[in-house]
Design a protein around this motif. Structure first.
Motif, short mmCIF file in Angstrom:
data_model
loop_
_atom_site.label_atom_id
_atom_site.label_comp_id
_atom_site.label_asym_id
_atom_site.label_seq_id
_atom_site.Cartn_x
_atom_site.Cartn_y
_atom_site.Cartn_z
N ASP A 189 -41.91 -5.56 -12.01
CA ASP A 189 -40.46 -5.77 -12.49
C ASP A 189 -40.24 -7.13 -12.81
O ASP A 189 -39.68 -7.93 -11.87
N LEU A 190 -40.50 -7.82 -13.92
CA LEU A 190 -40.29 -9.20 -14.40
C LEU A 190 -39.06 -9.57 -14.33
O LEU A 190 -38.40 -10.50 -14.02
N ARG A 191 -38.28 -8.47 -14.83
CA ARG A 191 -36.77 -8.67 -14.99
C ARG A 191 -36.13 -9.03 -13.51
O ARG A 191 -35.34 -10.04 -13.37
N ALA A 192 -36.53 -8.34 -12.42
CA ALA A 192 -36.07 -8.65 -11.07
C ALA A 192 -36.52 -9.99 -10.95
O ALA A 192 -35.78 -10.84 -10.09
N PHE A 193 -37.79 -10.24 -11.06
CA PHE A 193 -38.27 -11.92 -10.70
C PHE A 193 -37.48 -12.84 -11.48
O PHE A 193 -37.28 -13.83 -10.83
N ARG A 194 -37.09 -12.76 -12.78
CA ARG A 194 -36.28 -13.62 -13.27
C ARG A 194 -34.88 -13.79 -12.62
O ARG A 194 -34.38 -14.84 -12.59
N SER A 211 -32.27 -13.82 3.02
CA SER A 211 -31.99 -12.57 2.98
C SER A 211 -30.74 -12.39 1.97
O SER A 211 -30.83 -11.25 1.20
N ALA A 212 -29.99 -13.30 1.44
CA ALA A 212 -29.06 -13.18 0.33
C ALA A 212 -29.91 -13.10 -0.90
O ALA A 212 -29.55 -12.16 -1.74
N LEU A 213 -30.72 -13.86 -1.16
CA LEU A 213 -31.46 -13.55 -2.35
C LEU A 213 -32.32 -12.32 -2.41
O LEU A 213 -32.26 -11.73 -3.56
N ALA A 214 -32.80 -11.70 -1.27
CA ALA A 214 -33.36 -10.42 -1.46
C ALA A 214 -32.37 -9.50 -1.58
O ALA A 214 -32.60 -8.56 -2.38
N CYS A 217 -31.45 -9.09 -5.25
CA CYS A 217 -32.36 -8.66 -6.08
C CYS A 217 -32.87 -7.39 -5.76
O CYS A 217 -33.55 -6.77 -6.20
N ASN A 218 -32.35 -6.69 -4.53
CA ASN A 218 -32.50 -5.48 -4.26
C ASN A 218 -34.04 -5.17 -3.74
O ASN A 218 -34.96 -4.19 -4.27
N ILE A 219 -34.58 -6.37 -3.19
CA ILE A 219 -36.11 -6.34 -2.77
C ILE A 219 -35.97 -6.69 -1.22
O ILE A 219 -34.76 -7.07 -0.75
N SER A 220 -37.09 -6.53 -0.57
CA SER A 220 -37.15 -6.70 0.69
C SER A 220 -37.20 -8.32 1.08
O SER A 220 -37.57 -8.90 0.13
#
Length: 386
Positions: A189-194, A211-214, A217-220
């Protein structure tokens, strides 16, 4: 390939090429590594491991490859053929020829892994970042205001080819950042990475909150940590570590996040003009980012080997940048304001009181143009940070 701007690092590479069998230059994509090396090592063959045919030769038949290219060779993006590192070790140990191979690469993790595992003690290692302020000044390329400079950034192509920063950075992200990402991590998911890169930009100059970044972006959190390591390895961001020495106070032990280029940072924050920057709530963070990165560039480009930190206690007393010296500390306060007031010195004074009896050299770097030398402080324009 003619080098339009003389890079300060050139003379230090020249000094070491007769003392080490291998010279390695690492740094971001498009920071000028190939141009630099072709200018210093004019009689060397240039081989790019980006070329799939060349890479296949090096990977499938390293002995044959190094029989073909066995002396006075520049191997660009050498981390793409990691098998070569152990073969190079044997060749240089036997030949004892200085300056036999020149290596360069833009993925720091893989390059350094190859060097530390196979070539330790045989390599003089250099980091080439985009232009520093003194390189721009020497060529009359430096803008008049820090806001214009921040937005424009420091990548050579913007100056050499007069590319609009917005166009350059859009292509830079698509062509290089995402390319490195897909090579280093299987991100579907490049959109999530952007989104992740954009959120990192919002944290520039601040304590890293993984943790705020995760969560955003809805990632671990482990995924966020991996993504951040890719950005570090690709010379997009770096972490400035806190100074731990305890002056009888609880100290912050979380690193701060910075970008290697303020132009890319502004682009990610959708700041397109100097006017927009001066009105932006993150102006101070962006200015701090530019100045701290400038001091890092001077460190690498002049082969100084300084180690920089920041200092912050649990009462939010903070020193933006700190360097340990033989007698004590050299500390820096960095403020975008063009007006010098006594308030700008109070954090440095608090640090000095905590550090007593050690000697503390105090420097303010600000958004104005005049340098001053006061009895207790050095005051430097953003154009002349040292």
């Amino acid at each position: 390939m003619q080098q339009l701007v003389k890079r300060h690092i050139s003379k230090y590479i020249e000094q070491q090429k007769s003392k080490f069998p291998i010279i390695a230059v690492t740094g971001p994509r498009q920071s000028g590594k190939t141009t630099l090396l072709k200018n210093i090592f004019k009689d060397y063959r240039y081989i790019s491991l980006e070329n799939p045919d060349v890479r296949a030769f090096a990977t499938e038949d390293p002995n044959g490859f190094l029989n073909e290219y066995n002396n006075k060779v520049i191997f660009d993006e050498v981390q793409k053929a990691p098998l070569l590192f152990s073969y190079l070790q044997g060749i240089v140990d036997e030949s004892k020829i200085m300056g036999q191979f020149i290596l360069s690469g833009s993925q720091n993790f893989h390059l350094m892994q190859g060097i530390t595992q196979s070539l330790a003690g045989r390599v003089a290692l250099f980091k080439l970042l985009p232009f520093d302020l003194s390189e721009l000044k020497a060529n009359n390329l430096l803008e008049d205001s820090f806001a214009e400079t921040c937005v424009k950034g420091f990548y050579p192509a913007i100056y050499d080819r007069e590319i609009q920063p917005g166009i350059y950075f859009t292509n830079y992200i698509q062509t290089y950042v995402e390319k490195d990402v897909t090579e280093l991590l299987n991100i579907k998911d490049l959109r999530a990475f952007r989104t992740f890169i954009g959120l990192c930009a919002n944290q520039a100059g601040q304590l890293l909150n993984l943790s705020a970044l995760a969560n955003a972006c809805n990632i671990s959190q482990p995924t966020a940590k991996n993504w951040l390591s890719v950005l570090e390895s690709s010379y997009i961001v770096y972490l400035l570590q806190p100074y731990y020495e305890n002056f009888n106070k609880r100290l912050v032990k979380t690193p701060k996040l910075y970008f290697y280029d303020s132009g890319l940072l502004c682009h990610l924050l959708k700041i397109k003009t100097s006017e927009a920057l001066t009105k932006n709530r993150l102006k101070g963070n962006i200015f701090e980012n530019m100045v701290i990165t400038e001091l890092q560039k001077q460190n690498y480009h002049n082969y100084l080997n300084n180690e920089y930190y920041f200092w912050q206690d649990n009462h939010a007393n903070e020193v933006d940048l700190l360097m340990s010296t033989d007698e004590g500390f050299s500390i820096f306060e960095i403020k975008a304001t063009q007006t010098i007031t006594s308030d700008l010195f109070k954090n440095m004074d608090k640090f000095e009181a905590n550090a007593s009896p050690k000697k503390v050299e105090k420097t303010l770097i600000y958004g104005g143009l005049e340098n001053q030398k006061r009895s207790k402080y050095k005051i430097l324009s953003w154009r002349d940070p040292k």
